[in-house]
Design a protein around this motif. Structure first.
Motif, PDB file in Angstrom:
ATOM      1  N   LEU B 152       0.845  -1.196   0.000  1.00  0.00           N
ATOM      2  CA  LEU B 152       0.000   0.000   0.000  1.00  0.00           C
ATOM      3  C   LEU B 152       0.876   1.240   0.000  1.00  0.00           C
ATOM      4  CD1 LEU B 152      -2.984  -0.933   2.281  1.00  0.00           C
ATOM      5  CD2 LEU B 152      -3.098  -0.054  -0.052  1.00  0.00           C
ATOM      6  N   ARG B 153       1.788   1.279  -0.935  1.00  0.00           N
ATOM      7  CA  ARG B 153       2.659   2.428  -1.097  1.00  0.00           C
ATOM      8  C   ARG B 153       2.532   2.900  -2.529  1.00  0.00           C
ATOM      9  NH1 ARG B 153       7.276  -1.015   1.833  1.00  0.00           N
ATOM     10  NH2 ARG B 153       6.596  -0.669   3.957  1.00  0.00           N
ATOM     11  N   PRO B 154       2.284   4.166  -2.751  1.00  0.00           N
ATOM     12  CA  PRO B 154       2.259   5.219  -1.746  1.00  0.00           C
ATOM     13  C   PRO B 154       0.883   5.474  -1.120  1.00  0.00           C
ATOM     14  CG  PRO B 154       2.072   6.212  -3.908  1.00  0.00           C
ATOM     15  CD  PRO B 154       2.146   4.731  -4.117  1.00  0.00           C
ATOM     16  N   HIS B 155      -0.103   4.642  -1.378  1.00  0.00           N
ATOM     17  CA  HIS B 155      -1.466   4.959  -0.911  1.00  0.00           C
ATOM     18  C   HIS B 155      -1.512   5.163   0.601  1.00  0.00           C
ATOM     19  CE1 HIS B 155      -1.098   2.133  -4.181  1.00  0.00           C
ATOM     20  NE2 HIS B 155      -2.186   2.614  -4.743  1.00  0.00           N
ATOM     21  N   GLY B 156      -0.910   4.202   1.311  1.00  0.00           N
ATOM     22  CA  GLY B 156      -0.789   4.342   2.758  1.00  0.00           C
ATOM     23  C   GLY B 156      -2.019   3.954   3.551  1.00  0.00           C
TER      24      GLY B 156
END
Lengths: 427, 162
Positions: B152-156
């Motif tokens: 989950l990068r760059p979503h975060g």
């Protein structure tokens, strides 16, 4: 900038200069003085339970292979071929006796020893007699109760000494289980568009709990109206070497061993039985502490162990001043009953993780801080003085003593390097 | 049973309606699309068949939880989604199976874009639905979201309903 902390005990004021969250030079100094010298969490030993198990890890800006070699030893190998440098292991995890670099087909035992290379006649007889062509390993790898750390500084003090009195709190987490904790699958790899130190602060910041996570408390209170009567009471404690903890009464169910009305009666009986067993093992007082208190622990610089409605360990590393990569683990008692495990994981997901009802709001808060640090030129200082007026040793869990302890350690390490530079310049 | 009259187009329209409800932030209409025993799960990245007693999911919601998820996101104190982000849910490659049986299975690829504060995150993956007919209406018995992301990068975060 060489005064980025203002620690005024007389005035009960503690300020942090906001440039430390945005300055590239500061990040370079952090890498040299903190990440290259402190003990950094690489993973839990149960992630590589069997001989030959391995996982790729990014730690302290390095590509490492966390491996349990055939001799049973846990190693951290630099994931790079000694020949021309390619990343050797490309799968994120697996089990293998041998790692083979696809570029020129050099192969290595899982302890790093070079065992095969095509076209050997092109090299001297005694090639690699000194082992210089083996995969290089991180020299310092130490384990405390399942938590494995690496240190890139060969002269560092032992992990045991480094953890110091933080061990007491790690013990309270691990002692939940007779058989130790295990890392569950599904490690959560996410990011935050914010400086890494903001997550260290946020992880032991109970002050933000209510305003930031009101929607979570709304849900809990709807499930259990009694919850309103439980206050988030407890203490904030400064520990050795910049580590810190908040310990406070848990207002929610804890799968070891505090029941909550949303769980069924069968679980209530189980939790009570579990509590009795804990008391048999450790006495009433410690059993109460293990079962009914939460702990948020920061191990300086970048490991957070939150023993709250479930147990999570998070480690994080900056790739730029405004961006960090986070790895979030869930730890659970080995051999936990399936119904307990489901209650635990439900608990976890309701609050924690990138899809939980709380963590995304933390993420948002940190990103809003980072975004607003565009104002640093004119608005320079963060204030983390809360509770300072109460004096040393009297801090509440909702105070900020634990953050000040982090920053004092941070300051000491950075100042030491600045002073050395000054000395050199004056010579 | 009315099942026999159901067409593939009915199923596709149902999916597009769900997407529209989510994009228009009519989130209270979303739980109503599920059966009482409906589930919404997002397994860990890279492990779509994970066991929820051995692995940590990203979401593992029963009907009550997915209702809470929707209610929460509509509150002003769901800070991560206040002000609301803008989302676009696109469903493609829709495959409908077992149209004439009690449980219809639908698979589709999805692309979901989310923008907020001038940052755009894109989520890609595959949805698997189990649909049933209740009182002449299609309902979701299960929705599984398999994200085709390495991390989950760059979503975060996943602060919206996928």
């Amino acid at each position: 900038m060489d005064q980025f902390i203002r620690d005024n005990v007389e005035k009960s004021e503690f300020l942090v200069n906001r440039s430390v969250f945005t300055d590239r030079e500061m990040l370079a100094r952090e890498r040299a003085e903190i990440f290259n010298k402190c003990w950094l969490f690489i993973g839990h030993d149960t992630e590589i339970a069997e001989l030959g198990d391995y996982k790729r890890k990014k730690v302290g800006g390095r590509n490492l292979l966390f491996v349990r070699s055939q001799d049973g030893e846990i190693r951290a190998l630099f994931n790079t071929c000694p020949h021309r440098g390619a990343l050797i292991a490309r799968e994120n995890e697996g089990n293998s006796r041998v790692f083979r670099c696809f570029y020129h087909a050099w192969s290595f035992k899982n302890d790093g020893e070079l065992v095969g290379m095509p076209g050997k006649d092109g090299f001297p007889e005694d090639f690699n007699a000194e082992g210089t062509k083996n995969m290089k390993a991180v020299k310092r790898v130490e384990n405390y109760r399942g938590f494995v750390f690496v240190n890139f500084d060969e002269d560092a003090i032992s992990l045991d000494e480094y953890l110091g009195n933080a061990k007491e709190y790690i013990d309270l987490v691990v002692d939940q289980s007779e058989y130790g904790l295990e890392a569950q699958g599904g490690v959560q790899e996410y990011s935050v568009r914010a400086n890494w130190k903001l997550l260290a602060e946020n992880s032991v910041d109970l002050y933000h709990g209510m305003p930031t996570h009101k929607t979570y408390f709304d849900i809990k209170q709807a499930q259990d109206p009694e919850l309103k009567n439980v206050k988030l009471e407890g203490e904030g404690v400064e520990l050795d070497n910049g580590h810190a903890v908040i310990e406070y009464i848990a207002p929610w169910g804890r799968p070891v061993a505090q029941w909550t009305p949303i769980w069924d009666d069968e679980l209530k009986q189980d939790m009570e039985r579990m509590k009795v067993k804990l008391a048999d093992r450790y006495g009433e007082e410690r059993a109460d502490r293990i079962a009914n208190y939460n702990r948020n622990i920061v191990i300086f610089p970048n490991l957070v162990i939150n023993d709250i409605m479930a147990v999570t360990a998070r480690t994080f590393y900056p790739t730029s001043p405004g961006y960090m990569e986070v790895s979030g683990y869930s730890l659970a008692p080995k051999g936990e009953e399936e119904t307990h495990r489901m209650a635990r994981n439900d608990n976890f997901l309701e609050f924690l993780g990138p899809g939980g009802f709380a963590t995304p709001d933390d993420n948002e808060a940190l990103e809003l801080c980072q975004e607003a640090y565009n104002n640093n030129e004119e608005v320079e200082w963060n204030d983390i003085s809360k509770g300072m007026v109460r004096g040393a040793g009297n801090a509440m869990a909702t105070d900020e003593v634990q953050m000040r302890n982090f920053w004092r350690q941070y300051n000491a390490r950075i100042q030491e390097s600045l002073n050395k530079e000054k000395e050199v310049a004056q010579r | 049973m009315t099942v026999t009259t159901l067409t593939r187009q009915d199923v596709v329209d149902f999916l597009y309606t769900e997407a529209k409800i989510l994009d228009e932030w009519r989130l209270m209409e979303w739980p109503a699309l599920f059966t009482d025993d409906g589930t919404y799960t997002v397994p860990p990245l890279g492990d779509p068949e994970a066991d929820p007693t051995k692995s940590l999911f990203i979401s593992h919601d029963n009907r009550a939880r997915l209702q809470e998820r929707a209610e929460r996101l509509l509150k002003k104190e769901a800070h991560v989604e206040y002000p609301h982000s803008t989302t676009v849910h696109n469903y493609n490659n829709i495959l409908v199976s077992n149209l004439d049986s009690d449980v219809i299975t639908v698979e589709c690829n999805f692309t979901i874009h989310r923008t907020k504060r001038e940052v755009m995150d894109t989520f890609i993956g595959k949805h698997t639905y189990e649909l049933v007919l209740q009182n002449g209406e299609l309902k979701i018995k299960s929705k599984k979201v398999v994200l085709h992301l390495d991390s989950l990068r760059p979503h975060g975060k996943i602060s919206l309903i996928l």
